[in-house]
Design a protein around this motif. Structure first.
Motif, PDB file in Angstrom:
ATOM      1  N   ALA A  90       0.857  -1.198   0.000  1.00 54.96           N
ATOM      2  CA  ALA A  90       0.000   0.000   0.000  1.00 54.96           C
ATOM      3  C   ALA A  90       0.883   1.235   0.000  1.00 54.96           C
ATOM      4  O   ALA A  90       1.280   1.713   1.063  1.00 54.96           O
ATOM      5  N   PRO A  91       1.206   1.782  -1.165  1.00 58.52           N
ATOM      6  CA  PRO A  91       2.134   2.917  -1.203  1.00 58.52           C
ATOM      7  C   PRO A  91       1.530   4.235  -0.731  1.00 58.52           C
ATOM      8  O   PRO A  91       2.234   5.224  -0.660  1.00 58.52           O
ATOM      9  N   TRP A  92       0.231   4.260  -0.440  1.00 62.29           N
ATOM     10  CA  TRP A  92      -0.395   5.461   0.121  1.00 62.29           C
ATOM     11  C   TRP A  92      -0.438   5.317   1.645  1.00 62.29           C
ATOM     12  O   TRP A  92      -0.326   4.209   2.169  1.00 62.29           O
ATOM     13  N   MET A  93      -0.657   6.442   2.350  1.00 64.35           N
ATOM     14  CA  MET A  93      -0.834   6.385   3.802  1.00 64.35           C
ATOM     15  C   MET A  93      -2.321   6.240   4.114  1.00 64.35           C
ATOM     16  O   MET A  93      -3.151   6.852   3.458  1.00 64.35           O
ATOM     17  N   ARG A  94      -2.604   5.415   5.128  1.00 66.74           N
ATOM     18  CA  ARG A  94      -4.008   5.261   5.526  1.00 66.74           C
ATOM     19  C   ARG A  94      -4.206   5.941   6.873  1.00 66.74           C
ATOM     20  O   ARG A  94      -3.467   5.669   7.827  1.00 66.74           O
ATOM     21  N   LEU A  95      -5.188   6.832   6.937  1.00 67.63           N
ATOM     22  CA  LEU A  95      -5.486   7.569   8.171  1.00 67.63           C
ATOM     23  C   LEU A  95      -6.880   7.171   8.653  1.00 67.63           C
ATOM     24  O   LEU A  95      -7.826   7.132   7.858  1.00 67.63           O
ATOM     25  N   GLU A  96      -6.980   6.874   9.937  1.00 70.46           N
ATOM     26  CA  GLU A  96      -8.287   6.478  10.487  1.00 70.46           C
ATOM     27  C   GLU A  96      -8.516   7.187  11.812  1.00 70.46           C
ATOM     28  O   GLU A  96      -7.616   7.308  12.630  1.00 70.46           O
ATOM     29  N   TRP A  97      -9.742   7.673  12.008  1.00 68.72           N
ATOM     30  CA  TRP A  97     -10.117   8.323  13.259  1.00 68.72           C
ATOM     31  C   TRP A  97     -11.610   8.160  13.479  1.00 68.72           C
ATOM     32  O   TRP A  97     -12.321   7.655  12.611  1.00 68.72           O
ATOM     33  N   ARG A  98     -12.037   8.545  14.639  1.00 70.11           N
ATOM     34  CA  ARG A  98     -13.474   8.521  14.961  1.00 70.11           C
ATOM     35  C   ARG A  98     -14.017   9.940  14.832  1.00 70.11           C
ATOM     36  O   ARG A  98     -13.530  10.862  15.489  1.00 70.11           O
TER      37      ARG A  98
END
Lengths: 517, 92
Positions: A90-98
């Motif tokens: 996965a060459p992109w960054m994955r951002l996760e939040w609530r």
């Protein structure tokens, strides 16, 4: 060693009933386990935009992340954020939040340009969670109980085969009576798979029962209610609470440097940022550093760059090492791709072993099916076939659901559970249990085999193209192989069992004192 | 009840003891172990983690192999009560 007749009968019944009752979840969990072994490799398949390589080095990616944080922290940004750094799959960054209201938000951020797109699918991770029944209420506890049942089934199976194991391992008589064929196949698969199944059952029970039952109670009994002491034992101490003083976004490059100084041999892959916008902000930098059955590291760095805590692989205590070792052993993380492929094969064999065990159980009752036997036959046919169908359906949904569909990720989950439930209900009303299982397996196999062509058509690429993304190439191969296995199973069911047992009025076969065949 | 030299085939109450009572008693026993084993808190946790699955898997077999239904239930009740007592004393 020979068991007494009564003991043998009781253990046989316990083995058969426990296996039959838990078979639907066992087959589902084995199949989901096989899929989730490759959850990282699935990412470019489920998110086509991640297939193209990105020309951005680490400093560039961290600068992009810093710009994202600076634009949001202290304004309308989240206070808690998890960031997966670019990886080969996965060459992109994955951002996760609530977000407000507790709704999960996840986006992919292009590390070179900062382009941000919402997450299209979490297919691989969802299959991983579904393997532990985590998305269901109380699912982890149920998964723990199913693991205990599997341990019981493996243990009783081993005991009732004592003294015959070597002979049964190599005996298969496809031209004998149906009961003999299923029995031979079940014993061969069970005998060969016993060590794997026992390890899977025990480690799954430790993982699931610990999370669902043990931890909350043991904190009170062994740690006198001191939650902080319990967390410290595992190497994951509780973080500071927000101080109420505003602060700018932490410097992620400095945090990563500090983590590398603390653990230079680890591959740091994730930031878990907490209390963002507050003076007490900190980051847990997650890493991987394989050391036998220990793998996971964490370096906690304060927002101002102070080193707060270091957790080496395995953790600081015996219980932490056991829990981590159980997870690593269960997931096959202690070696490379070869081991995971072996796990996948053994997982498929284990699912087949459960199914053949069911068939032995049903064949013994075929001459006089009681209502409970018919109901169980239909439930297991719909449930076991439905597990395969649900997996095929969620992969198909990944392809066909529109990208702009609101809550698209949740819709994929709904398709999975809906397909499994519909299969079970269909099994209860369809006139012939095995006919229903055959339909489900055939349909699942056809969908999975067709998926590489569908994906190639949708993304304007060549199918089975080794020159393209290696991850997509191997996922194509895996889907086609799994589909072929399901189609073969459907053909075998139709070929070997043309009739459903339902009309005869003869007494069911008893369990022999010692199985002679 | 059983005739001399043989044992009765389990009825539904016996099966209930094996399928529900015995695993529950085994779970309680594992939790109680973490309260009474005279070692450090970390090792108590370890003992509970290691013991819970084998105990819960073996308990139904033990209940089924008991000499009678009454003995199966007695084992379940005794284990459960002793475990609950230990847990009650240990919980802060």
């Amino acid at each position: 060693m020979r068991l007494r007749a009564h003991t043998y009968r009781l253990l046989w019944e316990a083995h058969a009933w426990a296996g039959a009752v838990a078979s639907v979840l066992l087959v589902g969990m084995f199949l989901l386990g096989v899929a989730s072994l490759f959850r990282h490799e699935l990412v470019p398949w489920q998110e086509p935009r991640l297939r193209a390589p990105v020309a951005a080095d680490e400093p560039r990616a961290l600068a992009t992340l810093q710009a994202w944080l600076d634009a949001r922290v202290g304004r309308d940004g989240p206070s808690t954020l998890d960031v997966d750094l670019p990886a080969p799959y996965a060459p992109w960054m994955r951002l996760e939040w609530r977000a407000a209201g507790g709704l999960k938000q996840a986006v992919w951020v292009q590390p070179a340009t900062g382009e941000e797109v919402p997450e299209r699918s979490d297919l691989g991770y969802f299959l991983f969670l579904a393997h532990f029944l985590y998305p269901l209420p109380g699912g982890m506890a149920v998964a723990g109980l199913v693991a205990v049942v599997l341990l019981l089934v493996v243990g009783t199976g081993l005991i009732i085969q004592l003294g015959r194991l070597r002979r049964e391992l190599v005996r298969f008589r496809p031209r004998e009576a149906l009961r003999t064929v299923w029995g031979d196949l079940h014993k061969v698969l069970g005998g060969l798979g016993t060590p794997f199944q026992a390890v899977m059952a025990w480690t799954a029970a430790i993982i699931c029962l610990n999370a669902a039952v043990l931890q909350p109670v043991v904190v009170r009994t062994a740690f006198q209610g001191d939650v902080d002491a319990g967390l410290q034992t595992l190497g994951y101490p509780r973080g500071a609470k927000p101080s109420g003083q505003a602060a700018p976004a932490p410097r992620v490059a400095a945090i990563l440097d500090r983590a590398r100084e603390a653990l230079p041999d680890a591959r740091h892959y994730r930031f878990s940022l907490r209390n963002l916008g507050d003076a007490s902000a900190y980051a847990d930098v997650r890493g991987l550093a394989r050391d036998g059955l220990a793998e996971f590291t964490t370096v906690r760095v304060a927002g101002d760059g102070r080193l707060l805590h270091v957790r080496r692989a395995g953790g600081p205590s015996a219980s932490a090492k056991l829990l981590e070792g159980a997870y690593v052993l269960h997931s096959g993380l202690y070696s490379g791709m070869g081991l995971r492929l072996a796990y996948a094969l053994l997982g498929l064999f284990s699912a087949l072993c459960v199914v053949t065990g069911n068939l032995v159980w049903l064949e013994r009752r075929a001459r006089s099916m009681r209502r409970v036997d018919v109901a169980l036959a239909r439930l297991t046919a719909g449930g076991c076939g439905g597990a395969a169908f649900a997996i095929a359906a969620v992969f198909l949904a990944n392809q066909l659901l529109p990208d702009a569909l609101p809550l698209r990720v949740e819709w994929e989950h709904r398709v999975f559970f809906g397909a499994w439930c519909a299969s079970v209900l269909g099994g209860l009303v369809y006139p012939r249990a095995r006919g229903w299982a055959r339909w489900l397996l055939g349909l699942s196999g056809a969908v999975l085999v067709a998926l590489p062509w569908l994906d190639a058509w949708r993304n304007a690429r060549r199918v089975f193209d080794p020159a393209g993304s290696p991850f997509v190439f191997f996922v194509d191969l895996g889907l086609a192989a799994l589909g072929a296995a399901f189609l073969l199973s459907a053909w075998a069911i139709g070929r070997i069992a043309p009739h459903d047992p339902d009309g005869a009025r003869v007494a069911p076969l008893g369990v022999p004192a010692h199985e002679g065949r | 009840m059983s005739a001399a030299g043989t044992r009765a085939r389990p009825g539904w109450r016996w099966v209930l003891a094996a399928a529900v009572g015995a695993p529950l008693a085994a779970l309680l026993a594992s939790l109680a172990l973490s309260a009474v084993v005279p070692v450090s808190p970390d090792l108590r946790y370890l003992v509970a983690c290691v013991a819970v699955a084998p105990l819960m898997a073996a308990a139904p077999c033990a209940a089924l192999l008991a000499r009678s239904e009454a003995r199966a239930w007695a084992g379940v009740a005794l284990t459960g009560c002793v475990s609950l007592l230990l847990l009650w004393r240990a919980l802060p």
